[in-house]
Design an enzyme around this catalytic site. Sequence first.
Site, PDB file in Angstrom:
ATOM      1  N   ARG A  15      26.984  63.274  49.807  1.00 49.15           N
ATOM      2  CA  ARG A  15      25.736  62.607  49.408  1.00 49.15           C
ATOM      3  C   ARG A  15      25.925  61.152  48.969  1.00 49.15           C
ATOM      4  O   ARG A  15      24.951  60.424  48.787  1.00 49.15           O
ATOM      5  CB  ARG A  15      25.045  63.424  48.305  1.00 49.15           C
ATOM      6  CG  ARG A  15      24.401  64.688  48.859  1.00 49.15           C
ATOM      7  CD  ARG A  15      23.331  65.194  47.931  1.00 49.15           C
ATOM      8  NE  ARG A  15      23.888  65.944  46.837  1.00 49.15           N
ATOM      9  CZ  ARG A  15      23.399  65.936  45.599  1.00 49.15           C
ATOM     10  NH1 ARG A  15      22.363  65.176  45.296  1.00 49.15           N
ATOM     11  NH2 ARG A  15      23.943  66.667  44.653  1.00 49.15           N
ATOM     12  N   GLY A 138      27.421  77.098  37.138  1.00 52.16           N
ATOM     13  CA  GLY A 138      27.978  78.408  36.822  1.00 52.16           C
ATOM     14  C   GLY A 138      27.576  78.795  35.404  1.00 52.16           C
ATOM     15  O   GLY A 138      27.463  77.945  34.522  1.00 52.16           O
ATOM     16  N   ARG A 313      38.133  33.286  36.712  1.00 49.72           N
ATOM     17  CA  ARG A 313      38.693  34.251  37.664  1.00 49.72           C
ATOM     18  C   ARG A 313      40.072  34.724  37.190  1.00 49.72           C
ATOM     19  O   ARG A 313      40.612  34.210  36.213  1.00 49.72           O
ATOM     20  CB  ARG A 313      38.762  33.612  39.048  1.00 49.72           C
ATOM     21  CG  ARG A 313      37.356  33.369  39.625  1.00 49.72           C
ATOM     22  CD  ARG A 313      37.425  32.605  40.939  1.00 49.72           C
ATOM     23  NE  ARG A 313      38.323  33.265  41.855  1.00 49.72           N
ATOM     24  CZ  ARG A 313      38.943  32.656  42.875  1.00 49.72           C
ATOM     25  NH1 ARG A 313      38.757  31.368  43.088  1.00 49.72           N
ATOM     26  NH2 ARG A 313      39.744  33.333  43.668  1.00 49.72           N
ATOM     27  N   LYS A 331      40.819  29.477  37.957  1.00 51.76           N
ATOM     28  CA  LYS A 331      41.582  30.609  38.505  1.00 51.76           C
ATOM     29  C   LYS A 331      43.062  30.374  38.277  1.00 51.76           C
ATOM     30  O   LYS A 331      43.554  29.283  38.557  1.00 51.76           O
ATOM     31  CB  LYS A 331      41.297  30.731  40.005  1.00 51.76           C
ATOM     32  CG  LYS A 331      41.964  31.937  40.642  1.00 51.76           C
ATOM     33  CD  LYS A 331      42.473  31.651  42.043  1.00 51.76           C
ATOM     34  CE  LYS A 331      43.735  30.822  42.027  1.00 51.76           C
ATOM     35  NZ  LYS A 331      44.388  30.677  43.326  1.00 51.76           N
ATOM     36  N   ASN A 357      41.370  16.019  28.703  1.00 53.99           N
ATOM     37  CA  ASN A 357      39.965  16.045  29.101  1.00 53.99           C
ATOM     38  C   ASN A 357      39.890  15.904  30.620  1.00 53.99           C
ATOM     39  O   ASN A 357      40.427  14.958  31.191  1.00 53.99           O
ATOM     40  CB  ASN A 357      39.224  14.880  28.428  1.00 53.99           C
ATOM     41  CG  ASN A 357      37.734  14.959  28.715  1.00 53.99           C
ATOM     42  OD1 ASN A 357      36.981  15.548  27.951  1.00 53.99           O
ATOM     43  ND2 ASN A 357      37.313  14.363  29.810  1.00 53.99           N
ATOM     44  N   SER A 403      38.404   7.326  37.959  1.00 56.21           N
ATOM     45  CA  SER A 403      37.449   8.203  38.651  1.00 56.21           C
ATOM     46  C   SER A 403      37.487   7.976  40.149  1.00 56.21           C
ATOM     47  O   SER A 403      37.706   6.864  40.610  1.00 56.21           O
ATOM     48  CB  SER A 403      36.012   7.979  38.197  1.00 56.21           C
ATOM     49  OG  SER A 403      35.935   7.196  37.108  1.00 56.21           O
ATOM     50  N   ARG A 420      41.799   4.184  44.904  1.00 54.10           N
ATOM     51  CA  ARG A 420      40.485   4.043  45.529  1.00 54.10           C
ATOM     52  C   ARG A 420      40.367   2.598  45.990  1.00 54.10           C
ATOM     53  O   ARG A 420      41.072   1.717  45.487  1.00 54.10           O
ATOM     54  CB  ARG A 420      39.372   4.413  44.545  1.00 54.10           C
ATOM     55  CG  ARG A 420      39.405   3.588  43.293  1.00 54.10           C
ATOM     56  CD  ARG A 420      38.430   4.063  42.236  1.00 54.10           C
ATOM     57  NE  ARG A 420      38.375   3.072  41.175  1.00 54.10           N
ATOM     58  CZ  ARG A 420      38.071   3.335  39.917  1.00 54.10           C
ATOM     59  NH1 ARG A 420      37.792   4.576  39.540  1.00 54.10           N
ATOM     60  NH2 ARG A 420      38.031   2.376  39.032  1.00 54.10           N
TER      61      ARG A 420
HETATM   62  C1  UD1 Z   1      31.674  73.868  39.863  1.00 56.75           C
HETATM   63  C2  UD1 Z   1      31.891  75.200  39.122  1.00 56.75           C
HETATM   64  C3  UD1 Z   1      30.629  75.561  38.354  1.00 56.75           C
HETATM   65  C4  UD1 Z   1      30.253  74.449  37.404  1.00 56.75           C
HETATM   66  C5  UD1 Z   1      30.125  73.139  38.165  1.00 56.75           C
HETATM   67  C6  UD1 Z   1      29.955  71.999  37.177  1.00 56.75           C
HETATM   68  C7  UD1 Z   1      33.474  76.523  40.448  1.00 56.75           C
HETATM   69  C8  UD1 Z   1      33.622  77.615  41.427  1.00 56.75           C
HETATM   70  N1  UD1 Z   1      32.231  76.225  40.073  1.00 56.75           N
HETATM   71  O1  UD1 Z   1      30.687  74.117  40.841  1.00 56.75           O
HETATM   72  O2  UD1 Z   1      30.838  76.766  37.617  1.00 56.75           O
HETATM   73  O3  UD1 Z   1      29.054  74.764  36.735  1.00 56.75           O
HETATM   74  O4  UD1 Z   1      31.293  72.867  38.946  1.00 56.75           O
HETATM   75  O5  UD1 Z   1      29.703  70.809  37.859  1.00 56.75           O
HETATM   76  O6  UD1 Z   1      34.444  75.945  40.022  1.00 56.75           O
HETATM   77  N2  UD1 Z   1      36.891  70.177  44.545  1.00 56.75           N
HETATM   78  C9  UD1 Z   1      38.100  69.998  45.169  1.00 56.75           C
HETATM   79  N3  UD1 Z   1      38.480  70.879  46.127  1.00 56.75           N
HETATM   80  C10 UD1 Z   1      37.718  71.931  46.499  1.00 56.75           C
HETATM   81  C11 UD1 Z   1      36.466  72.090  45.856  1.00 56.75           C
HETATM   82  C12 UD1 Z   1      36.094  71.205  44.886  1.00 56.75           C
HETATM   83  O7  UD1 Z   1      38.853  69.058  44.880  1.00 56.75           O
HETATM   84  O8  UD1 Z   1      38.143  72.681  47.360  1.00 56.75           O
HETATM   85  C13 UD1 Z   1      36.485  69.212  43.526  1.00 56.75           C
HETATM   86  C14 UD1 Z   1      35.246  68.447  43.932  1.00 56.75           C
HETATM   87  O9  UD1 Z   1      35.611  67.238  44.582  1.00 56.75           O
HETATM   88  C15 UD1 Z   1      34.553  68.206  42.604  1.00 56.75           C
HETATM   89  C16 UD1 Z   1      34.944  69.413  41.764  1.00 56.75           C
HETATM   90  O10 UD1 Z   1      36.106  69.940  42.367  1.00 56.75           O
HETATM   91  O11 UD1 Z   1      35.024  67.063  41.960  1.00 56.75           O
HETATM   92  C17 UD1 Z   1      33.854  70.464  41.657  1.00 56.75           C
HETATM   93  O12 UD1 Z   1      33.530  70.933  42.928  1.00 56.75           O
HETATM   94  P1  UD1 Z   1      32.037  71.255  43.347  1.00 56.75           P
HETATM   95  O13 UD1 Z   1      32.046  71.653  44.759  1.00 56.75           O
HETATM   96  O14 UD1 Z   1      31.137  70.161  42.928  1.00 56.75           O
HETATM   97  O15 UD1 Z   1      31.752  72.540  42.444  1.00 56.75           O
HETATM   98  P2  UD1 Z   1      30.335  73.129  42.051  1.00 56.75           P
HETATM   99  O16 UD1 Z   1      29.854  73.941  43.152  1.00 56.75           O
HETATM  100  O17 UD1 Z   1      29.472  72.049  41.546  1.00 56.75           O
END
Ligand code: UD1
Length: 448
Positions: A15, A138, A313, A331, A357, A403, A420
């Site tokens: 997304r 969850g 910078r 910079k 200056n 200048s 100059r």
């Molecule tokens: C998860 C939790 C849920 C909780 C929610 C909070 C589990 C099964 N569920 O759900 O209980 O309420 O987060 O936001 O854990 N990720 C990986 N590899 C994977 C899957 C996920 O690195 O294979 C990472 C994602 O990039 C993300 C995080 O883990 O940063 C959570 O994954 P996401 O798919 O968002 O989990 P939810 O379904 O939201």
Amino acid sequence: MSVALIILGAGKGTRMNSELPKVVHPIAGAPMLVHAMRAGATLDPAHTVIVAGHGADTVTKVTHAYDDEAKIVLQNEQLGTGHAVLQAADALAGFEGKVIVMYGDTPFVKPETLEAMIAAKADVVVLGFEPADAGRYGRLVTNGASLERIVEFKDATDTERAITLCNSGVICCAAPLLFELLNKVTNDNASGEYYLTDVIGLARTAGHTATVVTCSEAETLGINSRAELAAADALFQAAARLALLDDGVTLVAPDTVYLSLDTLIGRDTIIEPNVVFGPDVTVESGATIRAFSHLEGCHVSRGSIVGPYARLRPGAELSENVRVGNFVEIKNATIAEGAKVNHLSYIGDASIGERSNIGAGTITCNYDGVMKHHTEIGADVFIGSNTMLVAPVTIGNRAMTGSGSVITSDVGPEALALSRAPQIEKPGMAQKLFDMLQAKKAGMSRSS
Ligand code: UD1
Ligand code: MG
């Protein structure tokens, strides 16, 4: 008790609609992953392991820019949060301390919350929260202070969906137990994924204890879209501005000042409206940053005044009581105490001595099209307006340039350098020119 961090960042973040992996998108000038790493770093972890997948090269670069000792492990297929954590098992082989699992897309978890989880007396500790809308989080199934299991929304019954205490995703457990439990997790559920959350039920069944530490919904805010990214940045800014005000910094119009995660500003400094602080800026006490200035990678010392409309910078180092005025860009240059660059100048790859200056419109010509060169200006120097300093070049103490000069060779101490064309004067010539031009104009209007 030593601690290890595992931060999950393998997800693509569909997304976000981006070429970049989600966790490297910045909030307040720092990748969101770095926000999580920074909170975790306050626990002084013995190991930090980042689980990368989508855009792993970029995630690795961003991780190591912040902490070159952090380990990257790959999760090539995103088979679930439990599977993701399991990828860190080899990196933590032999480690017997506690592990804290965080998400790279959840940047605002506070260090004190993580500390409370470490201190909680149970074998497995989950960070829970009560959101305004429990949505698809969850659900935490509790029995008094004991956490019995976590049920994912998709798998929950209506009674379980009515539970308002939700899982943030942050979990704390001794490493050997965590990996032992994860090895038992299956993907027999509504999503066909290996859920990290299943370790709670497995722990309880095996006679281990589990409990919940709670935090506010704001702390567990997760980012999934650009709109959420912008909203998270706005939340960060609001909190960071209030923190500065509390620390004794004047923000004349707080809502118009943009701060970075690592911005440091001393007491009694005044920040005028519409100032942007990019990454890595420190401003000491009693300085003034005037309106519409843009600063990054720079240091401003006590009593200095910058702007309005100045740009500092990376590598700009201002000593005490320096003046940098409007439409000045600096910079990779050090400006010594009491020196002034007040108008319309570019100072790059240079050092300017005390009390010197720099006249309006001065340019250090630091780039020859291939390489960068240094300009050295001594103390008490007077650089005349519109001087071009063609680097490499050195101007001695108490020297002057006329200048409009283009300075291509070194100027000795106390010398005046001029380059100059000498001025010539033709008496009466201006009047003759005016008469001639007016006659010409009159002739043109008669013939039209
Ligand atoms: C998860 C939790 C849920 C909780 C929610 C909070 C589990 C099964 N569920 O759900 O209980 O309420 O987060 O936001 O854990 N990720 C990986 N590899 C994977 C899957 C996920 O690195 O294979 C990472 C994602 O990039 C993300 C995080 O883990 O940063 C959570 O994954 P996401 O798919 O968002 O989990 P939810 O379904 O939201
Ligand atoms: Mg999620």
